[in-house]
Motif scaffolding. Structure first.
Motif, PDB file in Angstrom:
ATOM      1  N   VAL A   1       0.669  18.520  -8.723  1.00  0.00           N
ATOM      2  CA  VAL A   1       1.507  17.849  -9.721  1.00  0.00           C
ATOM      3  C   VAL A   1       2.609  17.055  -9.031  1.00  0.00           C
ATOM      4  CG1 VAL A   1       3.216  18.254 -11.547  1.00  0.00           C
ATOM      5  CG2 VAL A   1       1.015  19.434 -11.607  1.00  0.00           C
ATOM      6  N   PHE A   2       3.278  17.662  -8.051  1.00  0.00           N
ATOM      7  CA  PHE A   2       4.374  16.961  -7.375  1.00  0.00           C
ATOM      8  C   PHE A   2       3.865  15.801  -6.523  1.00  0.00           C
ATOM      9  CE2 PHE A   2       6.538  21.074  -8.216  1.00  0.00           C
ATOM     10  CZ  PHE A   2       7.486  20.556  -9.089  1.00  0.00           C
ATOM     11  N   VAL A   3       2.701  15.952  -5.937  1.00  0.00           N
ATOM     12  CA  VAL A   3       2.113  14.853  -5.169  1.00  0.00           C
ATOM     13  C   VAL A   3       1.780  13.690  -6.109  1.00  0.00           C
ATOM     14  CG1 VAL A   3       0.050  14.148  -3.875  1.00  0.00           C
ATOM     15  CG2 VAL A   3       1.279  16.244  -3.247  1.00  0.00           C
ATOM     16  N   GLU A   4       1.187  13.999  -7.255  1.00  0.00           N
ATOM     17  CA  GLU A   4       0.851  12.948  -8.211  1.00  0.00           C
ATOM     18  C   GLU A   4       2.107  12.250  -8.719  1.00  0.00           C
ATOM     19  OE1 GLU A   4      -1.367  12.437 -12.511  1.00  0.00           O
ATOM     20  OE2 GLU A   4      -1.964  14.090 -11.211  1.00  0.00           O
ATOM     21  N   LEU A   5       3.163  12.998  -9.002  1.00  0.00           N
ATOM     22  CA  LEU A   5       4.429  12.394  -9.427  1.00  0.00           C
ATOM     23  C   LEU A   5       5.004  11.506  -8.333  1.00  0.00           C
ATOM     24  CD1 LEU A   5       6.158  15.387 -11.253  1.00  0.00           C
ATOM     25  CD2 LEU A   5       5.378  13.240 -12.285  1.00  0.00           C
ATOM     26  N   TRP A   6       4.915  11.947  -7.082  1.00  0.00           N
ATOM     27  CA  TRP A   6       5.418  11.174  -5.947  1.00  0.00           C
ATOM     28  C   TRP A   6       4.665   9.855  -5.828  1.00  0.00           C
ATOM     29  CZ3 TRP A   6       3.628   9.318  -1.271  1.00  0.00           C
ATOM     30  CH2 TRP A   6       4.590   8.990  -0.320  1.00  0.00           C
ATOM     31  N   VAL A   7       3.340   9.927  -5.934  1.00  0.00           N
ATOM     32  CA  VAL A   7       2.509   8.717  -5.838  1.00  0.00           C
ATOM     33  C   VAL A   7       2.838   7.768  -6.994  1.00  0.00           C
ATOM     34  CG1 VAL A   7       0.132   7.846  -6.015  1.00  0.00           C
ATOM     35  CG2 VAL A   7       0.652   9.782  -4.511  1.00  0.00           C
ATOM     36  N   LYS A   8       2.934   8.297  -8.206  1.00  0.00           N
ATOM     37  CA  LYS A   8       3.235   7.448  -9.367  1.00  0.00           C
ATOM     38  C   LYS A   8       4.615   6.809  -9.224  1.00  0.00           C
ATOM     39  CE  LYS A   8      -0.460   8.351 -11.825  1.00  0.00           C
ATOM     40  NZ  LYS A   8      -1.565   7.435 -11.707  1.00  0.00           N
ATOM     41  N   THR A   9       5.581   7.548  -8.695  1.00  0.00           N
ATOM     42  CA  THR A   9       6.920   6.995  -8.482  1.00  0.00           C
ATOM     43  C   THR A   9       6.866   5.845  -7.485  1.00  0.00           C
ATOM     44  OG1 THR A   9       7.940   9.115  -8.982  1.00  0.00           O
ATOM     45  CG2 THR A   9       9.273   7.548  -7.736  1.00  0.00           C
TER      46      THR A   9
ATOM     47  N   LEU B   1       5.291   2.820  -9.192  1.00  0.00           N
ATOM     48  CA  LEU B   1       6.253   2.168 -10.085  1.00  0.00           C
ATOM     49  C   LEU B   1       7.282   1.358  -9.302  1.00  0.00           C
ATOM     50  CD1 LEU B   1       6.914   4.920 -12.779  1.00  0.00           C
ATOM     51  CD2 LEU B   1       5.845   2.684 -13.129  1.00  0.00           C
ATOM     52  N   ALA B   2       7.736   1.899  -8.183  1.00  0.00           N
ATOM     53  CA  ALA B   2       8.707   1.173  -7.349  1.00  0.00           C
ATOM     54  C   ALA B   2       8.085  -0.116  -6.815  1.00  0.00           C
ATOM     55  CB  ALA B   2       9.187   2.053  -6.200  1.00  0.00           C
ATOM     56  N   ALA B   3       6.825  -0.048  -6.384  1.00  0.00           N
ATOM     57  CA  ALA B   3       6.143  -1.240  -5.876  1.00  0.00           C
ATOM     58  C   ALA B   3       5.975  -2.279  -6.995  1.00  0.00           C
ATOM     59  CB  ALA B   3       4.785  -0.867  -5.283  1.00  0.00           C
ATOM     60  N   GLN B   4       5.617  -1.821  -8.195  1.00  0.00           N
ATOM     61  CA  GLN B   4       5.474  -2.742  -9.320  1.00  0.00           C
ATOM     62  C   GLN B   4       6.819  -3.356  -9.695  1.00  0.00           C
ATOM     63  OE1 GLN B   4       3.580  -0.334 -12.316  1.00  0.00           O
ATOM     64  NE2 GLN B   4       1.531  -0.758 -11.532  1.00  0.00           N
ATOM     65  N   SER B   5       7.864  -2.558  -9.645  1.00  0.00           N
ATOM     66  CA  SER B   5       9.203  -3.059  -9.944  1.00  0.00           C
ATOM     67  C   SER B   5       9.616  -4.129  -8.937  1.00  0.00           C
ATOM     68  CB  SER B   5      10.195  -1.895  -9.927  1.00  0.00           C
ATOM     69  OG  SER B   5      11.484  -2.339 -10.194  1.00  0.00           O
ATOM     70  N   ASP B   6       9.321  -3.905  -7.660  1.00  0.00           N
ATOM     71  CA  ASP B   6       9.617  -4.905  -6.630  1.00  0.00           C
ATOM     72  C   ASP B   6       8.864  -6.198  -6.907  1.00  0.00           C
ATOM     73  OD1 ASP B   6      11.264  -3.082  -5.352  1.00  0.00           O
ATOM     74  OD2 ASP B   6       9.799  -2.574  -3.789  1.00  0.00           O
TER      75      ASP B   6
ATOM     76  N   MET C   1       0.840  -1.189   0.000  1.00  0.00           N
ATOM     77  CA  MET C   1       0.000   0.000   0.000  1.00  0.00           C
ATOM     78  C   MET C   1       0.881   1.247   0.000  1.00  0.00           C
ATOM     79  SD  MET C   1      -2.993   0.880   2.661  1.00  0.00           S
ATOM     80  CE  MET C   1      -3.358   2.554   3.023  1.00  0.00           C
ATOM     81  N   ILE C   2       0.527   2.205  -0.817  1.00  0.00           N
ATOM     82  CA  ILE C   2       1.288   3.447  -0.934  1.00  0.00           C
ATOM     83  C   ILE C   2       0.894   4.364   0.214  1.00  0.00           C
ATOM     84  CG2 ILE C   2       1.780   5.433  -2.411  1.00  0.00           C
ATOM     85  CD1 ILE C   2       2.713   2.801  -3.625  1.00  0.00           C
ATOM     86  N   GLN C   3       1.918   4.910   0.894  1.00  0.00           N
ATOM     87  CA  GLN C   3       1.641   5.822   2.004  1.00  0.00           C
ATOM     88  C   GLN C   3       1.159   7.165   1.478  1.00  0.00           C
ATOM     89  OE1 GLN C   3       5.680   5.732   3.547  1.00  0.00           O
ATOM     90  NE2 GLN C   3       5.927   7.872   3.075  1.00  0.00           N
ATOM     91  N   THR C   4       0.568   7.964   2.350  1.00  0.00           N
ATOM     92  CA  THR C   4       0.082   9.284   1.988  1.00  0.00           C
ATOM     93  C   THR C   4       1.260  10.213   1.722  1.00  0.00           C
ATOM     94  OG1 THR C   4      -1.860   8.970   3.377  1.00  0.00           O
ATOM     95  CG2 THR C   4      -1.329  11.228   2.771  1.00  0.00           C
ATOM     96  N   ALA C   5       1.150  10.996   0.664  1.00  0.00           N
ATOM     97  CA  ALA C   5       2.191  11.962   0.340  1.00  0.00           C
ATOM     98  C   ALA C   5       2.203  13.064   1.397  1.00  0.00           C
ATOM     99  CB  ALA C   5       1.930  12.565  -1.032  1.00  0.00           C
ATOM    100  N   LYS C   6       3.397  13.601   1.645  1.00  0.00           N
ATOM    101  CA  LYS C   6       3.549  14.676   2.621  1.00  0.00           C
ATOM    102  C   LYS C   6       4.200  15.877   1.961  1.00  0.00           C
ATOM    103  CE  LYS C   6       4.132  11.575   6.542  1.00  0.00           C
ATOM    104  NZ  LYS C   6       5.054  11.104   7.578  1.00  0.00           N
ATOM    105  N   ALA C   7       3.793  17.057   2.423  1.00  0.00           N
ATOM    106  CA  ALA C   7       4.416  18.309   1.995  1.00  0.00           C
ATOM    107  C   ALA C   7       5.051  18.944   3.223  1.00  0.00           C
ATOM    108  CB  ALA C   7       3.375  19.254   1.395  1.00  0.00           C
TER     109      ALA C   7
END
Length: 184
Positions: free
Chosen positions: A121-129, A132-137, A1-7
């Motif tokens: 935009v940066f939150v969406e990029l962070w979530v997508k990254t 992708l890392a989870a899928q790569s794992d 599960m992807i954690q919540t993005a933080k600013a």
């Protein structure tokens, strides 16, 4: 599960931090507010952030020095920094911000909707990254399982070609272990 993005919100004035928190309210991001560059650097040791909103003009360690420290650390060098400043539109300050690694430089008063859009935009990029890392794992894990299964089949095939009772029994054992995902 992807954690919540933080600013990470960094400003020496509490009222500015409260205003930033209000601007970001409703976005899929958790705001973490600190009142100094030193506190920001400490926070970056324990948390991961999608974006940093950094006041350029602060006492003690200003935003430029803080950003410089952030960009020198391996763990934080890729976190996008948006500078916010009440200083007049001095092009030299903006250039200094970009020189230390900022992705943007906004002069107060700024349009809150523009800031929300940039943070989104940066939150969406962070979530997508993270996705992708989870899928790569997962792909690496599946490749490891596939290699183990292939090795078991190869070994079982070799044993079966030997056509001995012990070889056949060991081949069946290897294939059963591989089928159920047990370690070989």
């Amino acid at each position: 599960m992807i954690q919540t993005a933080k600013a990470l919100l960094v400003d020496d004035r509490r009222e500015n931090l409260m205003a930033l928190e209000a601007i970001l309210q409703g976005l899929p991001v958790q705001s973490v507010a600190v009142e100094s560059g030193e506190a920001a650097l400490k926070q970056l040791l324990v948390d991961d952030f999608a974006v940093i909103l950094l006041d350029a003009q602060m006492p003690d360690m200003d935003g430029f020095e803080t950003a410089s420290h952030i960009k020198r650390r391996e763990r934080t060098r890729h976190v996008p920094i948006i500078f916010l400043t009440a200083a007049d539109k001095d092009a030299q300050l903006a250039l200094r911000g970009y020189a230390v690694g900022a992705v943007d430089y906004l002069t107060k008063p700024f349009d809150p909707w523009v800031l929300r859009a940039k943070v989104s935009v940066f939150v969406e990029l962070w979530v997508k990254t993270r996705q992708l890392a989870a899928q790569s794992d997962l792909v690496r894990e599946r490749e490891t399982q596939w290699r183990a299964l292939t090795d078991a089949v190869d070994e079982a095939t070799t044993l079966l070609r030997g056509d001995t009772p012990d070889g056949r029994a060991r081949a069946v054992e290897l294939l059963e272990q591989a089928r159920w995902g047990n370690s070989l």
